[in-house]
Design an enzyme around this catalytic site. Sequence first.
Site, PDB file in Angstrom:
ATOM      1  CE  LYS A  13      39.642  34.255  65.507  1.00  0.00           C
ATOM      2  NZ  LYS A  13      38.492  33.332  65.614  1.00  0.00           N
ATOM      3  NE  ARG A  87      40.162  30.954  59.656  1.00  0.00           N
ATOM      4  CZ  ARG A  87      39.525  32.075  59.980  1.00  0.00           C
ATOM      5  NH1 ARG A  87      40.124  33.224  59.924  1.00  0.00           N
ATOM      6  NH2 ARG A  87      38.272  32.032  60.379  1.00  0.00           N
ATOM      7  NE  ARG A 126      29.376  35.971  64.711  1.00  0.00           N
ATOM      8  CZ  ARG A 126      30.686  35.714  64.711  1.00  0.00           C
ATOM      9  NH1 ARG A 126      31.415  35.950  65.793  1.00  0.00           N
ATOM     10  NH2 ARG A 126      31.269  35.244  63.639  1.00  0.00           N
ATOM     11  NE  ARG A 160      31.027  36.675  59.695  1.00  0.00           N
ATOM     12  CZ  ARG A 160      32.193  36.293  60.211  1.00  0.00           C
ATOM     13  NH1 ARG A 160      32.769  37.031  61.153  1.00  0.00           N
ATOM     14  NH2 ARG A 160      32.782  35.202  59.813  1.00  0.00           N
ATOM     15  NE  ARG A 171      32.954  30.812  60.151  1.00  0.00           N
ATOM     16  CZ  ARG A 171      32.177  31.689  60.781  1.00  0.00           C
ATOM     17  NH1 ARG A 171      30.858  31.595  60.707  1.00  0.00           N
ATOM     18  NH2 ARG A 171      32.697  32.646  61.477  1.00  0.00           N
TER      19      ARG A 171
HETATM   20  P1  AMP Z   1      36.525  35.149  60.108  1.00  0.00           P
HETATM   21  O1  AMP Z   1      35.888  36.496  60.021  1.00  0.00           O
HETATM   22  O2  AMP Z   1      37.927  35.213  60.639  1.00  0.00           O
HETATM   23  O3  AMP Z   1      35.662  34.142  60.829  1.00  0.00           O
HETATM   24  O4  AMP Z   1      36.671  34.613  58.604  1.00  0.00           O
HETATM   25  C1  AMP Z   1      35.534  34.388  57.792  1.00  0.00           C
HETATM   26  C2  AMP Z   1      35.919  33.491  56.621  1.00  0.00           C
HETATM   27  O5  AMP Z   1      36.923  34.131  55.824  1.00  0.00           O
HETATM   28  C3  AMP Z   1      36.532  32.154  57.005  1.00  0.00           C
HETATM   29  O6  AMP Z   1      35.537  31.173  57.292  1.00  0.00           O
HETATM   30  C4  AMP Z   1      37.335  31.817  55.742  1.00  0.00           C
HETATM   31  O7  AMP Z   1      36.500  31.395  54.691  1.00  0.00           O
HETATM   32  C5  AMP Z   1      37.885  33.193  55.351  1.00  0.00           C
HETATM   33  N1  AMP Z   1      39.187  33.477  56.019  1.00  0.00           N
HETATM   34  C6  AMP Z   1      39.449  34.469  56.920  1.00  0.00           C
HETATM   35  N2  AMP Z   1      40.734  34.463  57.306  1.00  0.00           N
HETATM   36  C7  AMP Z   1      41.309  33.420  56.652  1.00  0.00           C
HETATM   37  C8  AMP Z   1      42.615  32.856  56.635  1.00  0.00           C
HETATM   38  N3  AMP Z   1      43.597  33.365  57.409  1.00  0.00           N
HETATM   39  N4  AMP Z   1      42.842  31.788  55.826  1.00  0.00           N
HETATM   40  C9  AMP Z   1      41.869  31.280  55.037  1.00  0.00           C
HETATM   41  N5  AMP Z   1      40.612  31.738  55.021  1.00  0.00           N
HETATM   42  C10 AMP Z   1      40.314  32.806  55.805  1.00  0.00           C
END
Ligand code: AMP
Length: 216
Positions: A13, A87, A126, A160, A171
């Site tokens: 994404k 989400r 990564r 990360r 996740r």
């Molecule tokens: P991402 O970078 O999108 O993989 O997000 C990393 C982490 O941030 C996720 O595993 C969640 O803990 C939190 N997070 C990001 N976006 C959301 C969302 N829309 N709703 C809830 N938690 C989020």
Amino acid sequence: MDIILLGPPGAGKGTQAQRLVDRRGMVQLSTGDMLRAAVKAGTPVGLKAKAVMEAGELVSDAIVSALIGEHLDQSAGKGAIFDGFPRTQHQAEALDILLGERGRALSHVIELGVDEEALVERITGRFTCATCSAPYHDRFKPTKVEGTCDVCGGHEFKRRPDDNEQTVRTRMAEYRAKTAPILPYYEERGLVSRVDGMASVEEVAAQIDRILDSAR
Ligand code: AMP
């Protein structure tokens, strides 16, 4: 044109959103990036979110919806790419309200379909350059000279904290349980297109271009 890129962690994404920013002048709205910035800055939101993110669980709907509300107007007139948001069903409904208040509506929801086992390898390998953020991968895209960034020559890299196998599996489980079920909400409105997220970056980009350029 406002669009959602939907898919499990590591589906590509962020990569595809960045390309749309470069090629089409759209604005990427990534709640993951916003939360990481909040954690780094030590804001009250960041303090609340840190442990939840490290566990791979979802931050509260209220927090992420408020973050999107704060950033949404940056994309006025340019088009937003929602990356990692919504989400949950609640977030999907909050997004409709936020857009509706501004006379905007979603044009496309693009689902990146992927094989979960391959994703674990993609994500756990990564890393990025700590200086210029150039992205790398242990197996698929190592630096040309070990320990040196191809782009800026930097020698420090970072990963990360939530890119370890255990957190990645959590996740993915969160995606299956809470995010994939929101697809019918958009399918009913004829907004969903699927692309093969296991194809090359260029092929996925071409599929997305075809969707965005198709008349609707
Ligand atoms: P991402 O970078 O999108 O993989 O997000 C990393 C982490 O941030 C996720 O595993 C969640 O803990 C939190 N997070 C990001 N976006 C959301 C969302 N829309 N709703 C809830 N938690 C989020």
